[in-house]
Enzyme design. Structure first.
Site, mmCIF file in Angstrom:
data_model
loop_
_atom_site.group_PDB
_atom_site.id
_atom_site.type_symbol
_atom_site.label_atom_id
_atom_site.label_comp_id
_atom_site.label_asym_id
_atom_site.label_seq_id
_atom_site.Cartn_x
_atom_site.Cartn_y
_atom_site.Cartn_z
ATOM 1 N N LYS A 108 0.852 -1.190 0.000
ATOM 2 C CA LYS A 108 0.000 0.000 0.000
ATOM 3 C C LYS A 108 0.887 1.239 0.000
ATOM 4 O O LYS A 108 1.810 1.344 0.811
ATOM 5 C CB LYS A 108 -0.895 -0.025 1.241
ATOM 6 C CG LYS A 108 -1.928 1.077 1.300
ATOM 7 C CD LYS A 108 -2.791 0.904 2.542
ATOM 8 C CE LYS A 108 -3.817 2.007 2.659
ATOM 9 N NZ LYS A 108 -4.609 1.880 3.910
ATOM 10 N N HIS A 110 -0.241 4.448 0.318
ATOM 11 C CA HIS A 110 -0.828 5.612 0.982
ATOM 12 C C HIS A 110 -1.211 5.215 2.402
ATOM 13 O O HIS A 110 -1.082 4.049 2.783
ATOM 14 C CB HIS A 110 -2.053 6.118 0.220
ATOM 15 C CG HIS A 110 -3.141 5.094 0.085
ATOM 16 N ND1 HIS A 110 -3.093 4.076 -0.840
ATOM 17 C CD2 HIS A 110 -4.281 4.908 0.788
ATOM 18 C CE1 HIS A 110 -4.164 3.321 -0.724
ATOM 19 N NE2 HIS A 110 -4.907 3.805 0.262
#
Length: 225
Positions: A108, A110
């Site tokens: 991921k 963010h």
């Protein structure tokens, strides 16, 4: 290892939930098996809650020292979550609140980022999964845990098929579970095993028709005592 009564109760539970079935099934390895265990069919709240209780009891019975649970994506995620809940309310845990974590398949980029979700990996970590087939998820989990500076403590699974690894004609003398134990020096704790399925077939007349097929399959692919 679970007690005999726990193991027998789990096999019956798996039958009642349709997770353990007898017949003719082609496995991922291409073998035609007379039985099939599909933990993905524990897919309702009550059944997952009961499954987690079996996992928790098997871990406690094993006497392994541990600090937290780790569930490899994807099947291990609900297992780690539910088992941490079951452990938190188990009388033998004396109120310990067991943390858990799991990984994502994709990084991921963010928010908090990374591949890990949940509590920080630290201390002695139990890896939880449904079965060990090729050992891939165990290897990835061990790498993740060690990279975080934590220590893999054990692997906890639902069913040990006690089946030799490898292709037809080139079977390993060891099962996938034994290979994980030998490679990583980790105990593999199972709620139940093929031995317990065989015991049920011997005791239950309504399943006697499957006993010969399971025995033949075990003689061909089972690990040697």
């Amino acid at each position: 290892m679970s007690s005999g009564s726990d193991r027998r109760a789990f096999v019956q539970f798996a039958l009642d939930e349709g997770v353990l079935r007898f017949g003719s099934f082609v496995t991922k390895s291409g073998r035609t098996s007379p039985y099939f265990f599909n933990a993905g069919l524990f897919n309702r709240g009550r059944s997952v809650g009961r499954l987690a209780q079996f996992y928790a009891q098997a871990l406690i019975n094993a006497g392994v020292s541990f600090d937290m649970m780790f569930g490899p994506a994807y099947k291990g995620i609900p297992l780690a979550t539910a088992t941490a809940v079951a452990l938190a309310s188990h009388p033998a845990m004396s109120g310990r609140d067991v943390p858990f974590a799991y990984n994502r398949k994709e990084v991921k980029d963010h928010g908090e980022g990374g591949v890990l979700v949940g509590a920080p990996l630290q201390g002695k970590v139990v890896i939880i999964d449904d079965v060990i087939t090729a050992g891939t998820s165990v290897r990835e989990s061990v790498d993740i845990i060690r990279a975080a500076g934590a220590e893999p403590a054990a692997v906890l699974i639902a069913m040990d098929r006690m089946e030799r690894a490898g292709a037809e004609g080139a079977l390993s003398p060891h099962s996938a579970v034994q290979e994980v134990q030998n490679l990583y020096g980790l105990p593999v704790i199972s709620i139940a095993s093929l031995d317990d399925i065989m015991a049920l077939l011997r005791e239950r007349h309504d399943f006697a028709q499957y006993q010969d097929a399971v025995t033949t399959y075990r003689d061909r692919y089972g690990i040697k005592a």
